[in-house]
Design a protein around this motif. Structure first.
Motif, PDB file in Angstrom:
ATOM      1  N   ILE A 196       0.848  -1.206   0.000  1.00  7.60           N
ATOM      2  CA  ILE A 196       0.000   0.000   0.000  1.00  7.60           C
ATOM      3  C   ILE A 196       0.881   1.254   0.000  1.00  7.60           C
ATOM      4  CG2 ILE A 196      -1.692   1.306   1.388  1.00  7.60           C
ATOM      5  CD1 ILE A 196      -2.826  -1.399   2.283  1.00  7.60           C
ATOM      6  N   LEU A 197       2.032   1.160   0.647  1.00  6.69           N
ATOM      7  CA  LEU A 197       2.923   2.327   0.729  1.00  6.69           C
ATOM      8  C   LEU A 197       3.580   2.633  -0.618  1.00  6.69           C
ATOM      9  CD1 LEU A 197       4.770   1.724   4.136  1.00  6.69           C
ATOM     10  CD2 LEU A 197       2.610   2.875   3.715  1.00  6.69           C
ATOM     11  N   GLU A 198       3.748   1.606  -1.432  1.00  7.47           N
ATOM     12  CA  GLU A 198       4.448   1.789  -2.710  1.00  7.47           C
ATOM     13  C   GLU A 198       3.778   2.866  -3.561  1.00  7.47           C
ATOM     14  OE1 GLU A 198       6.472  -2.600  -3.246  1.00  7.47           O
ATOM     15  OE2 GLU A 198       4.946  -1.966  -4.698  1.00  7.47           O
ATOM     16  N   GLY A 199       4.599   3.728  -4.144  1.00  8.24           N
ATOM     17  CA  GLY A 199       4.085   4.800  -5.004  1.00  8.24           C
ATOM     18  C   GLY A 199       3.706   6.051  -4.234  1.00  8.24           C
ATOM     19  N   ASN A 200       3.670   5.964  -2.913  1.00  7.49           N
ATOM     20  CA  ASN A 200       3.271   7.111  -2.094  1.00  7.49           C
ATOM     21  C   ASN A 200       4.469   7.790  -1.437  1.00  7.49           C
ATOM     22  OD1 ASN A 200       0.200   7.202  -2.021  1.00  7.49           O
ATOM     23  ND2 ASN A 200       0.593   5.044  -1.644  1.00  7.49           N
ATOM     24  N   ASP A 201       4.226   9.004  -0.899  1.00 13.11           N
ATOM     25  CA  ASP A 201       5.261   9.701  -0.141  1.00 13.11           C
ATOM     26  C   ASP A 201       5.257   9.162   1.291  1.00 13.11           C
ATOM     27  OD1 ASP A 201       5.590  11.208  -2.392  1.00 13.11           O
ATOM     28  OD2 ASP A 201       4.543  12.979  -1.621  1.00 13.11           O
ATOM     29  N   LEU A 202       6.418   9.198   1.932  1.00 17.34           N
ATOM     30  CA  LEU A 202       6.530   8.630   3.280  1.00 17.34           C
ATOM     31  C   LEU A 202       7.134   9.632   4.243  1.00 17.34           C
ATOM     32  CD1 LEU A 202       7.974   5.139   2.292  1.00 17.34           C
ATOM     33  CD2 LEU A 202       5.602   5.713   2.785  1.00 17.34           C
ATOM     34  N   LEU A 203       6.583   9.643   5.451  1.00 16.69           N
ATOM     35  CA  LEU A 203       7.156  10.463   6.521  1.00 16.69           C
ATOM     36  C   LEU A 203       7.443   9.523   7.691  1.00 16.69           C
ATOM     37  CD1 LEU A 203       7.824  13.074   8.084  1.00 16.69           C
ATOM     38  CD2 LEU A 203       5.375  13.369   8.499  1.00 16.69           C
ATOM     39  N   PHE A 204       8.718   9.320   7.996  1.00 17.01           N
ATOM     40  CA  PHE A 204       9.102   8.471   9.124  1.00 17.01           C
ATOM     41  C   PHE A 204       9.337   9.344  10.351  1.00 17.01           C
ATOM     42  CE2 PHE A 204      10.781   6.179   5.388  1.00 17.01           C
ATOM     43  CZ  PHE A 204      10.140   4.973   5.555  1.00 17.01           C
ATOM     44  N   VAL A 205       8.752   8.945  11.487  1.00 17.39           N
ATOM     45  CA  VAL A 205       8.983   9.675  12.730  1.00 17.39           C
ATOM     46  C   VAL A 205       9.398   8.654  13.790  1.00 17.39           C
ATOM     47  CG1 VAL A 205       8.000  11.264  14.432  1.00 17.39           C
ATOM     48  CG2 VAL A 205       7.149  11.311  12.082  1.00 17.39           C
ATOM     49  N   ALA A 206      10.658   8.702  14.206  1.00 16.61           N
ATOM     50  CA  ALA A 206      11.146   7.724  15.195  1.00 16.61           C
ATOM     51  C   ALA A 206      11.732   8.437  16.400  1.00 16.61           C
ATOM     52  CB  ALA A 206      12.213   6.825  14.568  1.00 16.61           C
ATOM     53  N   GLY A 207      11.245   8.065  17.578  1.00 19.19           N
ATOM     54  CA  GLY A 207      11.796   8.613  18.822  1.00 19.19           C
ATOM     55  C   GLY A 207      12.467   7.499  19.593  1.00 19.19           C
ATOM     56  N   GLY A 208      13.656   7.756  20.129  1.00 18.87           N
ATOM     57  CA  GLY A 208      14.362   6.795  20.992  1.00 18.87           C
ATOM     58  C   GLY A 208      14.540   5.450  20.335  1.00 18.87           C
ATOM     59  N   LEU A 209      14.100   4.395  21.042  1.00 16.42           N
ATOM     60  CA  LEU A 209      14.270   3.018  20.554  1.00 16.42           C
ATOM     61  C   LEU A 209      13.385   2.727  19.322  1.00 16.42           C
ATOM     62  CD1 LEU A 209      16.082   0.714  21.635  1.00 16.42           C
ATOM     63  CD2 LEU A 209      14.085  -0.189  22.840  1.00 16.42           C
ATOM     64  N   GLY A 210      12.494   3.659  18.987  1.00 13.09           N
ATOM     65  CA  GLY A 210      11.609   3.493  17.823  1.00 13.09           C
ATOM     66  C   GLY A 210      12.387   3.332  16.522  1.00 13.09           C
ATOM     67  N   ILE A 211      13.611   3.817  16.503  1.00  8.16           N
ATOM     68  CA  ILE A 211      14.428   3.672  15.289  1.00  8.16           C
ATOM     69  C   ILE A 211      14.714   2.188  15.004  1.00  8.16           C
ATOM     70  CG2 ILE A 211      16.667   3.897  16.465  1.00  8.16           C
ATOM     71  CD1 ILE A 211      17.676   5.384  14.007  1.00  8.16           C
ATOM     72  N   VAL A 212      14.678   1.348  16.045  1.00 11.07           N
ATOM     73  CA  VAL A 212      15.033  -0.075  15.852  1.00 11.07           C
ATOM     74  C   VAL A 212      14.056  -0.750  14.890  1.00 11.07           C
ATOM     75  CG1 VAL A 212      15.236  -2.298  17.028  1.00 11.07           C
ATOM     76  CG2 VAL A 212      16.321  -0.260  17.997  1.00 11.07           C
ATOM     77  N   PRO A 213      12.735  -0.739  15.153  1.00  9.65           N
ATOM     78  CA  PRO A 213      11.820  -1.334  14.162  1.00  9.65           C
ATOM     79  C   PRO A 213      11.686  -0.502  12.892  1.00  9.65           C
ATOM     80  CG  PRO A 213      10.612  -0.555  16.095  1.00  9.65           C
ATOM     81  CD  PRO A 213      12.061  -0.402  16.417  1.00  9.65           C
ATOM     82  N   LEU A 214      11.707   0.834  13.017  1.00  6.02           N
ATOM     83  CA  LEU A 214      11.496   1.671  11.829  1.00  6.02           C
ATOM     84  C   LEU A 214      12.649   1.535  10.839  1.00  6.02           C
ATOM     85  CD1 LEU A 214       9.048   3.246  11.132  1.00  6.02           C
ATOM     86  CD2 LEU A 214      10.125   5.326  11.958  1.00  6.02           C
ATOM     87  N   ARG A 215      13.829   1.244  11.341  1.00  8.66           N
ATOM     88  CA  ARG A 215      15.010   1.053  10.469  1.00  8.66           C
ATOM     89  C   ARG A 215      14.757  -0.053   9.433  1.00  8.66           C
ATOM     90  NH1 ARG A 215      19.407  -2.670  11.864  1.00  8.66           N
ATOM     91  NH2 ARG A 215      21.234  -2.199  10.595  1.00  8.66           N
ATOM     92  N   SER A 216      13.987  -1.065   9.811  1.00 16.29           N
ATOM     93  CA  SER A 216      13.687  -2.152   8.888  1.00 16.29           C
ATOM     94  C   SER A 216      12.948  -1.606   7.662  1.00 16.29           C
ATOM     95  CB  SER A 216      12.837  -3.206   9.594  1.00 16.29           C
ATOM     96  OG  SER A 216      12.496  -4.241   8.723  1.00 16.29           O
ATOM     97  N   LEU A 217      11.958  -0.734   7.900  1.00 13.81           N
ATOM     98  CA  LEU A 217      11.192  -0.155   6.790  1.00 13.81           C
ATOM     99  C   LEU A 217      12.022   0.893   6.054  1.00 13.81           C
ATOM    100  CD1 LEU A 217       8.506   0.027   5.274  1.00 13.81           C
ATOM    101  CD2 LEU A 217       7.754   1.732   6.931  1.00 13.81           C
ATOM    102  N   ILE A 218      12.760   1.716   6.791  1.00 11.57           N
ATOM    103  CA  ILE A 218      13.561   2.772   6.138  1.00 11.57           C
ATOM    104  C   ILE A 218      14.546   2.127   5.159  1.00 11.57           C
ATOM    105  CG2 ILE A 218      15.317   4.562   6.494  1.00 11.57           C
ATOM    106  CD1 ILE A 218      13.910   5.273   9.148  1.00 11.57           C
ATOM    107  N   ASN A 219      15.255   1.101   5.606  1.00 11.65           N
ATOM    108  CA  ASN A 219      16.241   0.482   4.715  1.00 11.65           C
ATOM    109  C   ASN A 219      15.584  -0.288   3.575  1.00 11.65           C
ATOM    110  OD1 ASN A 219      18.606   1.510   5.757  1.00 11.65           O
ATOM    111  ND2 ASN A 219      18.779  -0.080   7.321  1.00 11.65           N
ATOM    112  N   PHE A 220      14.390  -0.837   3.832  1.00 17.02           N
ATOM    113  CA  PHE A 220      13.655  -1.492   2.754  1.00 17.02           C
ATOM    114  C   PHE A 220      13.317  -0.466   1.668  1.00 17.02           C
ATOM    115  CE2 PHE A 220       9.762  -2.646   0.575  1.00 17.02           C
ATOM    116  CZ  PHE A 220      10.066  -3.916   0.128  1.00 17.02           C
ATOM    117  N   VAL A 221      12.840   0.711   2.107  1.00 13.40           N
ATOM    118  CA  VAL A 221      12.470   1.776   1.157  1.00 13.40           C
ATOM    119  C   VAL A 221      13.710   2.268   0.411  1.00 13.40           C
ATOM    120  CG1 VAL A 221      11.617   4.164   1.042  1.00 13.40           C
ATOM    121  CG2 VAL A 221      10.391   2.463   2.410  1.00 13.40           C
TER     122      VAL A 221
END
Ligand SMILES: Cc1cc2nc3c(=O)[nH]c(=O)nc-3n(C[C@H](O)[C@H](O)[C@H](O)COP(=O)(O)OP(=O)(O)OC[C@H]3O[C@@H](n4cnc5c(N)ncnc54)[C@H](O)[C@@H]3O)c2cc1C
Ligand code: FES
Length: 279
Positions: free
Chosen positions: A110-135
């Motif tokens: 669903i995210l494909e083709g769309n704009d993305l805004l990542f917001v990570a606080g503290g340890l939140g970067i740990v799971p979000l990094r998986s999506l950021i690097n995938f993108v």
């Protein structure tokens, strides 16, 4: 991307060999783990694994590496109690039990083709990094990418070199802030991550926001995202609850009609906005 599957059985514990261990901060340690035969985890960004130590216990931990990394995966463990303390004593060559991957991650198709805004606080970067690097590894499949990060002090920033490489990319808008800093030479942002959101230029209709951080952060970040007119169904949050089974059987992670382990941990804001205890 292939949809993540439950390999063999939800109850099957696989032997995860630690092939790299690195102390990141005083309380956070990174482990790179490989499964028997070099089997890939085939996870979706945002999913988690149950990591166990015989005689000690089991804990849900987010998969921090992107599914594009094959043959091994990474987790980051904050030392807060029994299982995480025991894990911190583990090193390269040791073996832990792995079940999973479990839960609903980010809806990549669903995210494909769309704009993305990542917001990570503290340890939140740990799971979000998986999506950021995938993108980043599939950059042409996505529109504009904004990454906003926040942490307590500059020393608390995890994945410093990787974060630096994101900040230097011409196809990524990047900003970072710290809660406090006593270094007189520091000339970056100081203040809460919410302060970075008004400065982001975005098209709300085609922007999906992915938000992960400490519980206190969500309420204020969501207020700012709604002010930017991002639709509620396009705001994705990942929730943490005490978990025992990780597979929707025990009820420990229940949020009204949802099991966080099975229906989440990633939810859209409109799914959970009326559930008072969710955020
Ligand atoms: C989906 C999911 C993903 C997670 N990802 C990560 C991760 O990537 N890295 C990481 O370090 N941690 C992560 N956690 C949190 C981690 O699972 C807990 O810190 C861990 O289970 C604690 O186990 P323990 O035996 O070390 O602590 P315990 O001895 O059980 O407890 C220590 C203290 O932590 C509290 N606690 C335990 N679990 C939680 C929880 N889930 N939420 C809030 N407080 C809790 C206890 O009440 C107690 O005060 C995640 C949790 C979930 C649900
Ligand atoms: S952890 Fe058992 S139902 Fe979610």
């Amino acid at each position: 991307m292939k949809t993540a599957k439950l390999t063999d059985s939800e109850y099957l514990v696989k032997a995860g060999k630690i092939i790299r261990a690195r102390q990141m901060t005083k309380i956070e340690k990174l482990f790179e783990i490989s499964l028997p035969g070099g089997e890939s985890l085939d996870h979706e960004p945002g999913q988690f694994v149950m990591v166990s130590i015989p005689g000690v216990g089991e804990a849900p931990l987010s998969i921090s590496s992107s599914p594009t990394k094959r043959g091994s995966f990474e987790i980051v463990v904050r030392n807060v109690g029994k299982v995480t303390n025991a894990l911190h004593k583990f090193d390269t060559g040791d073996t832990v039990g792995i079940r999973g991957p479990f839960g609903k991650g980010f809806p990549v198709q669903i995210l494909e083709g769309n704009d993305l805004l990542f917001v990570a606080g503290g340890l939140g970067i740990v799971p979000l990094r998986s999506l950021i690097n995938f993108v980043i590894d599939n950059r042409r499949d996505f529109g504009k990418v904004n990454i906003l990060l926040g942490c307590k002090t500059p020393q608390d920033m995890l994945f410093g070199e990787e974060v630096d490489s994101w900040s230097k990319r011409l196809d990524v808008n990047f900003d970072i802030t710290v809660d406090r800093c006593e270094d007189p030479d520091y000339n970056g942002n100081i203040g809460l991550i919410t302060k970075l959101i008004p400065g982001v230029t975005l098209d709300p209709e085609r922007t999906f926001a992915a938000v992960i951080g400490p519980p206190i952060m969500y309420k204020f970040v969501i207020i700012e995202l709604l002010k930017k007119n991002i639709p509620e169904r396009q705001i994705l949050v990942s929730l943490e609850r005490h978990m025992k089974c990780g597979i929707g059987k025990c009820g420990h992670c229940q949020i009204q009609n949802y099991y966080c382990c099975k229906d989440g941990p990633v939810f859209t804001y409109d799914q959970i906005k009326d559930k008072k205890e969710a955020l």
